[in-house]
Design a protein around this motif. Sequence first.
Motif, PDB file in Angstrom:
ATOM      1  N   TRP A 160      -7.415  -2.129  -1.799  1.00  0.00           N
ATOM      2  CA  TRP A 160      -7.171  -0.715  -1.524  1.00  0.00           C
ATOM      3  C   TRP A 160      -8.243   0.237  -2.053  1.00  0.00           C
ATOM      4  CZ3 TRP A 160      -4.677   1.628   2.056  1.00  0.00           C
ATOM      5  CH2 TRP A 160      -4.510   3.007   1.975  1.00  0.00           C
ATOM      6  N   ASP A 195      -4.057  -5.191   0.609  1.00  0.00           N
ATOM      7  CA  ASP A 195      -3.137  -4.052   0.436  1.00  0.00           C
ATOM      8  C   ASP A 195      -2.745  -3.553   1.824  1.00  0.00           C
ATOM      9  OD1 ASP A 195      -2.308  -1.154  -0.545  1.00  0.00           O
ATOM     10  OD2 ASP A 195      -2.628  -2.300  -2.377  1.00  0.00           O
ATOM     11  N   ASP A 196      -2.339  -2.315   1.921  1.00  0.00           N
ATOM     12  CA  ASP A 196      -1.803  -1.723   3.146  1.00  0.00           C
ATOM     13  C   ASP A 196      -2.786  -1.792   4.316  1.00  0.00           C
ATOM     14  OD1 ASP A 196      -0.051  -0.383   4.761  1.00  0.00           O
ATOM     15  OD2 ASP A 196       0.060   1.418   3.518  1.00  0.00           O
ATOM     16  N   TYR A 234       1.107  -7.106   1.049  1.00  0.00           N
ATOM     17  CA  TYR A 234       1.669  -5.796   0.690  1.00  0.00           C
ATOM     18  C   TYR A 234       2.751  -5.392   1.683  1.00  0.00           C
ATOM     19  CZ  TYR A 234       1.522  -0.630   0.649  1.00  0.00           C
ATOM     20  OH  TYR A 234       1.833   0.703   0.627  1.00  0.00           O
ATOM     21  N   CYS A 242       3.036   3.225   3.036  1.00  0.00           N
ATOM     22  CA  CYS A 242       2.450   4.538   2.729  1.00  0.00           C
ATOM     23  C   CYS A 242       1.446   4.966   3.787  1.00  0.00           C
ATOM     24  CB  CYS A 242       1.764   4.520   1.367  1.00  0.00           C
ATOM     25  SG  CYS A 242       2.915   4.501   0.001  1.00  0.00           S
ATOM     26  N   ALA A 243       0.770   4.010   4.417  1.00  0.00           N
ATOM     27  CA  ALA A 243      -0.209   4.368   5.445  1.00  0.00           C
ATOM     28  C   ALA A 243       0.453   4.419   6.826  1.00  0.00           C
ATOM     29  CB  ALA A 243      -1.361   3.379   5.438  1.00  0.00           C
ATOM     30  N   LYS A 268       2.868  -7.135  -3.235  1.00  0.00           N
ATOM     31  CA  LYS A 268       2.969  -5.772  -3.803  1.00  0.00           C
ATOM     32  C   LYS A 268       3.936  -5.002  -2.907  1.00  0.00           C
ATOM     33  CE  LYS A 268       0.078  -1.616  -4.433  1.00  0.00           C
ATOM     34  NZ  LYS A 268      -1.334  -1.154  -4.433  1.00  0.00           N
ATOM     35  N   ASP A 270       5.756  -1.507  -2.191  1.00  0.00           N
ATOM     36  CA  ASP A 270       5.418  -0.107  -2.476  1.00  0.00           C
ATOM     37  C   ASP A 270       6.498   0.825  -1.905  1.00  0.00           C
ATOM     38  OD1 ASP A 270       4.070   2.227  -2.936  1.00  0.00           O
ATOM     39  OD2 ASP A 270       2.229   1.626  -1.908  1.00  0.00           O
ATOM     40  N   CYS A 308       5.803  -1.348  -6.951  1.00  0.00           N
ATOM     41  CA  CYS A 308       4.943  -0.159  -6.950  1.00  0.00           C
ATOM     42  C   CYS A 308       5.832   1.009  -6.589  1.00  0.00           C
ATOM     43  CB  CYS A 308       3.813  -0.359  -5.943  1.00  0.00           C
ATOM     44  SG  CYS A 308       2.742   1.074  -5.756  1.00  0.00           S
ATOM     45  N   TYR A 310       5.482   3.893  -8.791  1.00  0.00           N
ATOM     46  CA  TYR A 310       4.810   4.980  -9.523  1.00  0.00           C
ATOM     47  C   TYR A 310       5.494   5.291 -10.859  1.00  0.00           C
ATOM     48  CZ  TYR A 310       4.817   5.073  -4.469  1.00  0.00           C
ATOM     49  OH  TYR A 310       4.875   4.677  -3.160  1.00  0.00           O
ATOM     50  N   ARG A 328       4.122  -0.711 -11.442  1.00  0.00           N
ATOM     51  CA  ARG A 328       3.244   0.441 -11.647  1.00  0.00           C
ATOM     52  C   ARG A 328       3.947   1.435 -12.560  1.00  0.00           C
ATOM     53  NH1 ARG A 328      -0.313   1.676  -7.392  1.00  0.00           N
ATOM     54  NH2 ARG A 328      -0.011   3.865  -7.931  1.00  0.00           N
ATOM     55  N   ASP A 332      -1.299   7.064  -8.156  1.00  0.00           N
ATOM     56  CA  ASP A 332      -2.520   6.293  -7.886  1.00  0.00           C
ATOM     57  C   ASP A 332      -3.692   6.695  -8.779  1.00  0.00           C
ATOM     58  OD1 ASP A 332      -0.908   5.390  -5.902  1.00  0.00           O
ATOM     59  OD2 ASP A 332      -2.291   5.819  -4.263  1.00  0.00           O
ATOM     60  N   MET A 365      -4.748  -0.511 -10.356  1.00  0.00           N
ATOM     61  CA  MET A 365      -5.867  -1.433 -10.195  1.00  0.00           C
ATOM     62  C   MET A 365      -7.151  -0.838 -10.769  1.00  0.00           C
ATOM     63  SD  MET A 365      -4.477  -2.237  -6.396  1.00  0.00           S
ATOM     64  CE  MET A 365      -4.748  -0.600  -5.908  1.00  0.00           C
TER      65      MET A 365
END
Length: 508
Positions: A160, A195-196, A234, A242-243, A268, A270, A308, A310, A328, A332, A365
Amino acid sequence: MRWFRLCAALLAAFTLASAQSPTGKWIAKYSSDDEAREIVLALNVDSGGAVTGYVLAPQYEDRIVEGKASGGQVIFVAERDANNNTKRRSNYSAVLEGDKLKLTMPPSGNRPPQVIEFTRTSAEAPAPLPPAPPKIALAAPAAVRDNGLARTPPMGWNSWNKFAGRVNDKVVREIADAMARNGMKAAGYVYVNIDDTWESARDSQGNIGANSKFPDMKALADYVHGKGLKLGIYSSPGPKTCAGYEASYQHEAQDAKTYAAWGIDYLKYDWCSASRVYAPDAATMQAAYAKMGEALLASGRHMVYSLCQYGMLDVGEWGAKVSGNLWRTTGDISDRWQSMSHIGFDLQPGREKYAAPGHWNDPDMLEIGNGGMTDIEYRTHMSLWCLLAAPLLAGNDLRDVKPSILEILTNKEAIAVDQDKLGKQGVRVAKNGDLEVWARPLADGGHAVGLFNRGDAAAKVTAKWSDVGVQGAHKVRDLWAHADRGKAKDEYTAEVPSHGVVMIKIAK
Ligand code: GLA
């Protein structure tokens, strides 16, 4: 609302008349692969210039709470359900240019404001967005079994920070090649984590697939395994990542089986759009994470489980109970001294009680080598993460890495601190303005100590044995100079550069 009042005043003073009205529906398509995602913008301007409507993306809906249009210009404030039972407001502005509308999107995470071009699909006043369906509340689940993995903090690489949506099969293979060759694997980095942005839509049986950037995930896993490394992936407990890609909501068991069949070794998971469907309380969030924790165990394949969300809702209290190996602790990280040092120094204290073999706090990360900090600052990043018993997931382009960066990432003496079997997370033991001393007890009876200088000028930093919890004279070794410093009694003092560190080990 100061931003809004100021912009509204400017709008009234400076806008030119435009024959067109922004009223209507607008669409923007974006993609980093074959998966089309779109954002819908609905605007309704009344005769006095007041604006209502919404912005609808796969992963969020923003409802306009206040807006003003004048000539071809629009500004508005929109609100969405955020995490922790809060609403989040964002400021937007737009300019009409013929049949296009250029919308300046609010900054998101580390992404600065972005301008996106929308095309009109209708000029009629759009219907209001129906109210969001009620959020699902779940009861706190029974504890999920420990998966037995990650007895020391996971080490590897994640796509990511450097690649975001530009990750693909070729990049992942080349990163694996580089890790096997350049000393990263030898230093202990084993996970190669996608990741994403790898996901595609589900097939008719509801199976998740990968998009055109990843033509054959099983073959990729075989390739990475062939290098003696492991492959990570992910997803999100919500409907979208998230994306804005397809995620695991209501497909948890099915997705875990797919990952297992592909040969995935790490997930992961999220939170992202889960806040659109789940009630914002700890029991519900725990239950949503437990679902995937169970599913991974039931898949029969060993997969490290990375939460993840936050750091919300006391995740340290329940992360291990959903079979999580790491969670996490913050939003970020970005490749800047302010971001890294704030996350590392300011936001970790208090969480140390939750770290233990198998279960780690994750301050995000690594940014080492991405270019936004100096080597001195990256050494501080590495030292602090090792003292924190943090997962070490490199986030740079390992195919092309400066020797000085590789030296930081592969410092065996620092890594030995991170991977220490006792699994005790380090804490700040002394603070004097910008000067901080952090320490961590080690399995062999010694202590790792960081003498940090967060200030703008070089300074002498002293670590007092009484703060670290030791007495008398002890051998000291400098873990960056790779040199013994003789015996020191009661304390150790070193000159530390601005934003730098001297990291030592005090022998038993
Ligand atoms: C969130 C996470 C990041 C990254 C992106 C991907 O922002 O916190 O680490 O996974 O999503 O979209």
